[in-house]
Scaffold this motif. Structure first.
Motif, PDB file in Angstrom:
ATOM      1  N   LEU A 150      73.252 125.839  71.172  1.00 43.74           N
ATOM      2  CA  LEU A 150      73.212 127.302  71.056  1.00 43.74           C
ATOM      3  C   LEU A 150      72.880 127.954  72.398  1.00 43.74           C
ATOM      4  O   LEU A 150      73.473 128.984  72.756  1.00 43.74           O
ATOM      5  N   VAL A 151      71.959 127.357  73.131  1.00 42.70           N
ATOM      6  CA  VAL A 151      71.633 127.894  74.463  1.00 42.70           C
ATOM      7  C   VAL A 151      72.846 127.777  75.378  1.00 42.70           C
ATOM      8  O   VAL A 151      73.187 128.718  76.109  1.00 42.70           O
ATOM      9  N   PHE A 152      73.517 126.638  75.329  1.00 45.06           N
ATOM     10  CA  PHE A 152      74.723 126.421  76.142  1.00 45.06           C
ATOM     11  C   PHE A 152      75.787 127.466  75.795  1.00 45.06           C
ATOM     12  O   PHE A 152      76.354 128.112  76.681  1.00 45.06           O
ATOM     13  N   ALA A 153      76.042 127.678  74.500  1.00 44.86           N
ATOM     14  CA  ALA A 153      77.044 128.662  74.090  1.00 44.86           C
ATOM     15  C   ALA A 153      76.619 130.073  74.492  1.00 44.86           C
ATOM     16  O   ALA A 153      77.458 130.885  74.905  1.00 44.86           O
ATOM     17  N   SER A 154      75.331 130.368  74.400  1.00 49.86           N
ATOM     18  CA  SER A 154      74.849 131.703  74.788  1.00 49.86           C
ATOM     19  C   SER A 154      75.027 131.943  76.280  1.00 49.86           C
ATOM     20  O   SER A 154      75.443 133.030  76.704  1.00 49.86           O
TER      21      SER A 154
END
Length: 198
Positions: A150-154
């Motif tokens: 999720l951090v990567f996608a954000s």
């Protein structure tokens, strides 16, 4: 005269940039998947040893309901579609659709975290037991993998907002999607090995 003609030519195209982020993500996703394969293999080996001696694997009073895990698995499969929708939308320079798809993917990831934590409250499994330690370690590590995805996608969403990714240059989003698909694959193995077969 030949020197003037050479000066009039446009400069050579810059060399193709190596896909460092994509290759690094592929290596990290593969290493993470192998770590989970080792943990799940240990879990299955311990369970098989107990069951082969005629024992019961889950302690008395412990019940792993299938519904939260099944809903989490279905949600992860839906997030695979929305993640690829985001990559495709950036490839078509459709930023509003990319933002919507990435937002829905993040929402799906948070929903899986919610389903897993709800499952923890329903199991009644103590962490100090061998079964509890294995299950909480595997599923907790997967929750950490979801948070990392999720951090990567954000981050890739913010980079897209900043205009770094567009059209044919969408390496960051493809890398985020690759890591997210590895997260989904790990979830599928956990779902079957822990939640279904128990």
């Amino acid at each position: 005269m030949a020197a003037d003609a050479a000066l009039a030519l446009p400069p050579a195209a810059p060399p193709a940039r190596p896909r460092v982020l994509l290759v690094g993500t592929a290596l990290a996703a593969g290493a993470t998947f192998m770590a989970f394969a080792g943990m799940i293999g240990l879990y299955l080996g311990q369970r098989a040893a107990v069951l082969s001696q005629g024992g019961t694997w889950l302690p008395d009073g412990v019940h792993i309901p299938l519904t939260p895990g099944g809903i989490g698995m279905g949600t992860m499969l839906l997030s695979a579609v929305t993640m690829w929708w985001a990559v495709d939308a950036v490839g078509r320079n459709d930023r509003p659709s990319a933002y919507l798809a990435l937002g829905i993917t993040v929402m799906f990831g948070l929903a899986v975290i919610n389903a897993t934590t709800f499952l923890y409250t329903q199991m009644g499994l103590a962490i100090h037991t061998k079964v509890g330690l294995l299950i909480y370690t595997i599923t907790g590590a997967h929750l950490a993998m979801i948070v990392a995805g999720l951090v990567f996608a954000s981050v890739m969403t913010f980079r897209t907002l900043g205009g770094e990714y567009h059209g044919r240059d969408r390496e960051g989003l493809v890398a985020a999607a690759l890591f997210w698909y590895a997260t989904i694959a790990v979830n599928a193995v956990i779902w079957y090995a822990i939640y279904v077969t128990k």
